[in-house]
Design a protein around this motif. Structure first.
Motif, PDB file in Angstrom:
ATOM      1  N   TYR A  85       0.837  -1.197   0.000  1.00 20.93           N
ATOM      2  CA  TYR A  85       0.000   0.000   0.000  1.00 20.93           C
ATOM      3  C   TYR A  85       0.878   1.255   0.000  1.00 20.93           C
ATOM      4  O   TYR A  85       2.108   1.161   0.057  1.00 20.93           O
ATOM      5  CB  TYR A  85      -0.925  -0.002   1.230  1.00 20.93           C
ATOM      6  CG  TYR A  85      -1.688  -1.280   1.422  1.00 20.93           C
ATOM      7  CD1 TYR A  85      -2.826  -1.550   0.651  1.00 20.93           C
ATOM      8  CD2 TYR A  85      -1.286  -2.226   2.357  1.00 20.93           C
ATOM      9  CE1 TYR A  85      -3.532  -2.724   0.820  1.00 20.93           C
ATOM     10  CE2 TYR A  85      -1.990  -3.409   2.525  1.00 20.93           C
ATOM     11  CZ  TYR A  85      -3.099  -3.659   1.752  1.00 20.93           C
ATOM     12  OH  TYR A  85      -3.792  -4.822   1.909  1.00 20.93           O
ATOM     13  N   ARG A  86       0.223   2.411  -0.018  1.00 24.26           N
ATOM     14  CA  ARG A  86       0.932   3.696   0.001  1.00 24.26           C
ATOM     15  C   ARG A  86       1.254   4.072   1.454  1.00 24.26           C
ATOM     16  O   ARG A  86       0.579   4.901   2.060  1.00 24.26           O
ATOM     17  CB  ARG A  86       0.102   4.776  -0.687  1.00 24.26           C
ATOM     18  CG  ARG A  86      -0.045   4.564  -2.198  1.00 24.26           C
ATOM     19  CD  ARG A  86      -0.872   5.679  -2.824  1.00 24.26           C
ATOM     20  NE  ARG A  86      -0.282   6.982  -2.607  1.00 24.26           N
ATOM     21  CZ  ARG A  86       0.670   7.525  -3.384  1.00 24.26           C
ATOM     22  NH1 ARG A  86       1.116   6.857  -4.422  1.00 24.26           N
ATOM     23  NH2 ARG A  86       1.145   8.714  -3.119  1.00 24.26           N
ATOM     24  N   TYR A  87       2.271   3.407   1.974  1.00 25.75           N
ATOM     25  CA  TYR A  87       2.683   3.669   3.355  1.00 25.75           C
ATOM     26  C   TYR A  87       3.531   4.927   3.448  1.00 25.75           C
ATOM     27  O   TYR A  87       4.235   5.301   2.499  1.00 25.75           O
ATOM     28  CB  TYR A  87       3.526   2.514   3.872  1.00 25.75           C
ATOM     29  CG  TYR A  87       2.767   1.277   4.278  1.00 25.75           C
ATOM     30  CD1 TYR A  87       2.138   1.196   5.513  1.00 25.75           C
ATOM     31  CD2 TYR A  87       2.707   0.175   3.438  1.00 25.75           C
ATOM     32  CE1 TYR A  87       1.462   0.048   5.897  1.00 25.75           C
ATOM     33  CE2 TYR A  87       2.037  -0.984   3.807  1.00 25.75           C
ATOM     34  CZ  TYR A  87       1.414  -1.039   5.042  1.00 25.75           C
ATOM     35  OH  TYR A  87       0.754  -2.177   5.419  1.00 25.75           O
ATOM     36  N   PHE A  88       3.508   5.533   4.631  1.00 27.23           N
ATOM     37  CA  PHE A  88       4.490   6.552   4.975  1.00 27.23           C
ATOM     38  C   PHE A  88       5.740   5.800   5.427  1.00 27.23           C
ATOM     39  O   PHE A  88       5.736   5.107   6.440  1.00 27.23           O
ATOM     40  CB  PHE A  88       3.977   7.459   6.094  1.00 27.23           C
ATOM     41  CG  PHE A  88       4.909   8.597   6.416  1.00 27.23           C
ATOM     42  CD1 PHE A  88       4.874   9.760   5.673  1.00 27.23           C
ATOM     43  CD2 PHE A  88       5.828   8.482   7.451  1.00 27.23           C
ATOM     44  CE1 PHE A  88       5.742  10.808   5.952  1.00 27.23           C
ATOM     45  CE2 PHE A  88       6.702   9.523   7.739  1.00 27.23           C
ATOM     46  CZ  PHE A  88       6.651  10.687   6.981  1.00 27.23           C
ATOM     47  N   MET A  89       6.824   5.926   4.659  1.00 30.77           N
ATOM     48  CA  MET A  89       8.022   5.138   4.928  1.00 30.77           C
ATOM     49  C   MET A  89       8.934   5.835   5.934  1.00 30.77           C
ATOM     50  O   MET A  89       9.042   7.061   5.951  1.00 30.77           O
ATOM     51  CB  MET A  89       8.798   4.912   3.628  1.00 30.77           C
ATOM     52  CG  MET A  89       8.053   4.086   2.601  1.00 30.77           C
ATOM     53  SD  MET A  89       7.653   2.411   3.176  1.00 30.77           S
ATOM     54  CE  MET A  89       9.307   1.715   3.392  1.00 30.77           C
ATOM     55  N   PRO A  90       9.620   5.049   6.764  1.00 30.08           N
ATOM     56  CA  PRO A  90      10.656   5.635   7.612  1.00 30.08           C
ATOM     57  C   PRO A  90      11.732   6.295   6.746  1.00 30.08           C
ATOM     58  O   PRO A  90      11.901   5.953   5.573  1.00 30.08           O
ATOM     59  CB  PRO A  90      11.215   4.422   8.364  1.00 30.08           C
ATOM     60  CG  PRO A  90      10.144   3.380   8.289  1.00 30.08           C
ATOM     61  CD  PRO A  90       9.465   3.605   6.982  1.00 30.08           C
ATOM     62  N   ALA A  91      12.476   7.210   7.328  1.00 29.37           N
ATOM     63  CA  ALA A  91      13.540   7.911   6.596  1.00 29.37           C
ATOM     64  C   ALA A  91      14.583   6.925   6.100  1.00 29.37           C
ATOM     65  O   ALA A  91      14.780   5.841   6.667  1.00 29.37           O
ATOM     66  CB  ALA A  91      14.186   8.950   7.508  1.00 29.37           C
ATOM     67  N   ASN A  92      15.271   7.308   5.029  1.00 32.55           N
ATOM     68  CA  ASN A  92      16.308   6.442   4.467  1.00 32.55           C
ATOM     69  C   ASN A  92      17.367   6.105   5.517  1.00 32.55           C
ATOM     70  O   ASN A  92      17.810   6.979   6.278  1.00 32.55           O
ATOM     71  CB  ASN A  92      16.980   7.120   3.279  1.00 32.55           C
ATOM     72  CG  ASN A  92      16.063   7.243   2.082  1.00 32.55           C
ATOM     73  OD1 ASN A  92      14.862   6.987   2.177  1.00 32.55           O
ATOM     74  ND2 ASN A  92      16.614   7.625   0.946  1.00 32.55           N
ATOM     75  N   GLY A  93      17.734   4.834   5.538  1.00 32.81           N
ATOM     76  CA  GLY A  93      18.745   4.389   6.475  1.00 32.81           C
ATOM     77  C   GLY A  93      18.598   2.919   6.781  1.00 32.81           C
ATOM     78  O   GLY A  93      17.850   2.192   6.114  1.00 32.81           O
ATOM     79  N   SER A  94      19.334   2.456   7.794  1.00 32.29           N
ATOM     80  CA  SER A  94      19.288   1.061   8.238  1.00 32.29           C
ATOM     81  C   SER A  94      18.570   0.968   9.580  1.00 32.29           C
ATOM     82  O   SER A  94      18.728   1.855  10.436  1.00 32.29           O
ATOM     83  CB  SER A  94      20.702   0.493   8.360  1.00 32.29           C
ATOM     84  OG  SER A  94      21.360   0.507   7.117  1.00 32.29           O
ATOM     85  N   TYR A  95      17.833  -0.123   9.758  1.00 31.72           N
ATOM     86  CA  TYR A  95      16.998  -0.289  10.945  1.00 31.72           C
ATOM     87  C   TYR A  95      17.059  -1.728  11.465  1.00 31.72           C
ATOM     88  O   TYR A  95      17.179  -2.679  10.681  1.00 31.72           O
ATOM     89  CB  TYR A  95      15.539   0.035  10.624  1.00 31.72           C
ATOM     90  CG  TYR A  95      15.301   1.471  10.227  1.00 31.72           C
ATOM     91  CD1 TYR A  95      14.905   2.421  11.173  1.00 31.72           C
ATOM     92  CD2 TYR A  95      15.460   1.889   8.911  1.00 31.72           C
ATOM     93  CE1 TYR A  95      14.688   3.740  10.808  1.00 31.72           C
ATOM     94  CE2 TYR A  95      15.247   3.209   8.545  1.00 31.72           C
ATOM     95  CZ  TYR A  95      14.866   4.127   9.495  1.00 31.72           C
ATOM     96  OH  TYR A  95      14.642   5.433   9.136  1.00 31.72           O
TER      97      TYR A  95
END
Length: 313
Positions: free
Chosen positions: A216-226
């Motif tokens: 779906y059209r999620y609000f994605m976390p900021a670019n990076g590693s998690y």
């Protein structure tokens, strides 16, 4: 849970619904503030012997009311919201199409057509709920309908002396404050997707990754590693790993955003599987490296840090 999708003009006859207590709002994220409203509704429903209802809207009102700041990505896209509400033991879900025509309705018309005609006997909302043309209707206006339904207003839910809100949680995800986002949500942020074919570069450097295409059209976390956990549909195991969100700047200049997950101690082919990623901790900003060796060293460091962060889960 019975689901009704309403439009304007409303052609759905809901008069046959059993009397209900209804929580009303957009509820993107179903965070702790939203759950406060919904749990208050459930308590009132039990006390008064009413069915449990949620009234929500689609799309987000900003699409109609504020095009310069319209919200087209979500913490809980509608299909996800439906599943989470069903898990909360809701009887009826009313999804009202928020169109330009609907946004222009006079306050009383909205109440008569969408609240009273839906056999709602107790209405519950957050303190800042507004409705009707230009959003001029307030919770105080709704109290004037006491002959038709009771009105209960739930005060703001606070965290760090601020109101818990979808906007605040989106800010935490933008600024890589995952722990704050998850506390405000009351659970780890989660994204559903499907495992698709990627560039398969990870397996050549010792870190095979699952390339996840969000459903779906999620609000994605900021670019990076998690540091993340991941579940696979029809598999009860919770897998731990490290996820990368970004554009792979070491290899591309203008690549599309991708989400890849390296699962620890995992060696299965899962292409085509539906998965859910649970985001727990931010590990590292996305970087462009000068070659493969520094990239491998960074990913190895990410994995070690993620293992440590997730060891007590």
């Amino acid at each position: 849970m019975e689901i009704f999708r309403l439009h304007y003009p409303n052609e759905e006859d809901l008069s046959s619904l059993e009397p209900s207590a209804a929580a009303i709002g957009f509820f993107d994220g179903l965070h702790r503030g939203h759950l406060d409203v919904i749990n208050t509704m459930k308590k009132i429903a039990d006390e008064k012997g009413l069915k449990k209802m949620v009234v929500t809207f689609d799309p987000h009102p900003s699409v109609v009311l504020d095009p310069s700041h319209q919200r087209t990505t979500y913490l809980t896209p509608m299909d996800v919201k439906i599943k989470k509400l069903e898990a909360l033991d809701i009887d009826y879900l009313l999804i009202i199409n928020f169109s330009s025509s609907f946004a222009g309705l006079e306050q009383d018309f909205f109440v008569q057509e969408y609240i009273i005609k839906s056999n709602i006997k107790a209405l519950i909302s957050g303190f800042d709920y507004t409705y009707g043309k230009k959003g001029k209707g307030t919770v105080e206006d709704l109290k004037a309908y006491s002959d038709d339904f009771s009105m209960t207003v739930v005060d703001k839910f606070k965290y760090l002396d601020e109101k818990v809100s979808t906007t605040r949680i989106r800010h935490y995800l933008e600024t890589k404050e995952l722990e704050k986002a998850n506390i405000a949500l009351g659970r780890p942020y989660d994204i559903e997707g499907i495992v698709v074919q990627g560039e398969k570069r990870g397996r050549t450097i010792g870190f095979p990754t699952a390339n996840i295409e969000p459903n779906y059209r999620y609000f994605m976390p900021a670019n990076g590693s998690y540091a993340v956990t991941m579940t696979i549909e029809n598999d009860d195991t919770v897998y731990k790993g490290v996820a990368s969100v970004g554009v792979k700047p070491t290899f591309h200049d203008n690549a599309r955003l991708t989400t890849e997950v390296y699962l620890f101690d995992f060696n299965k082919d899962i292409y085509g599987e539906n998965v859910t990623i649970y985001w727990h901790y931010f590990v590292r900003d996305e970087e462009k490296f000068d070659g493969i060796e520094p990239l491998i060293e960074a990913i190895d460091g990410d994995a070690k840090k993620a293992r440590e962060l997730l060891k007590d889960l």
